[in-house]
Design a protein around this motif. Structure first.
Motif, short mmCIF file in Angstrom:
data_model
loop_
_atom_site.label_atom_id
_atom_site.label_comp_id
_atom_site.label_asym_id
_atom_site.label_seq_id
_atom_site.Cartn_x
_atom_site.Cartn_y
_atom_site.Cartn_z
N THR A 1 0.83 -1.30 -0.01
CA THR A 1 0.04 0.08 -0.13
C THR A 1 0.88 1.23 0.05
O THR A 1 1.98 1.40 0.25
CB THR A 1 -1.01 0.12 1.24
N TYR B 1 -3.56 3.54 -0.55
CA TYR B 1 -4.13 2.82 -1.55
C TYR B 1 -3.24 1.53 -1.87
O TYR B 1 -1.94 1.35 -1.61
CB TYR B 1 -4.15 3.79 -2.89
N ASP C 1 -8.10 2.27 -5.33
CA ASP C 1 -9.21 2.65 -4.36
C ASP C 1 -10.09 1.46 -4.58
O ASP C 1 -10.93 1.64 -5.31
CB ASP C 1 -9.80 4.09 -4.47
#
Length: 193
Positions: free
Chosen positions: A31, A35, A94
């Motif tokens: 991440t 995200y 996302d």
């Protein structure tokens, strides 16, 4: 919001090599800025093209439309002396939605520099701090990986790109590369000290 272009230290646009690659994300994995991150490849061309198509100002400044061929080129373009292992073309998600892409090359133009060849955010996510958060987190990870600076180029007439990179502490080096249809401004940011 940078197209994949590679420059010598004097700002001269260098030739490019193309090689298909699929690999890990290097310093930015898992991440980033909250995200999910994963390497992108040929199977992602349609999603990347949708993201590109939402950023017409970028392509107008380059006098070149976003096409499947341009996406494929971006996935494989390398500067001289670099290999697919040095290139990272990443997608930021996302949920299931691709919201940003970043292409960087490890150790270009020298071993202590990470070169950002492209960074683009989905239009619906712009103006909300998403791009700056990804860049900030990504540059922190590049610094931890041992890079001392990050470098990029933006089209001189693309005020949106210039403002974004200046806001993220990139400063023009004074180097420029004249292209057939536009001029590239080379910018850099120190990652340490």
């Amino acid at each position: 919001m940078i197209k994949a272009m590679f420059f010598d230290l004097d700002g001269t646009l260098l030739g490019k090599r193309e090689k298909e690659e699929e690999k890990k994300g290097g310093a930015i994995q898992g991440t980033c800025a909250g995200y999910a991150v994963r390497p992108l490849g040929r199977q992602d061309v349609d999603a990347i093209l949708r993201l590109y198509s939402g950023n017409p100002q970028f392509f107008e400044a380059m006098s070149s439309p976003a096409t499947r061929e341009s996406v494929l080129g971006d996935l494989t373009t390398l500067p001289p002396g670099k290999t697919a292992e040095d290139k990272h073309f990443l997608g930021f998600y996302d949920g299931e939605t691709l919201i940003a892409v970043m292409d960087w090359v490890d150790g270009y133009p020298d071993r202590r520099t990470a070169f950002i060849g492209l960074f683009m955010v989905e239009a619906a996510y712009q103006g909300r701090g998403v791009g700056s958060a990804i860049v900030r987190d990504g540059l922190e990870r590049m610094a931890r990986a041992g890079f001392q600076r990050a470098r990029l180029g933006y089209v001189e007439t693309n005020g949106q790109s210039e403002a974004f990179w200046r806001k993220n502490s990139f400063a023009p080096t004074g180097e420029r590369a004249e292209q057939e249809k536009y001029t590239i401004v080379v910018a850099q940011r120190n990652l340490r000290g």
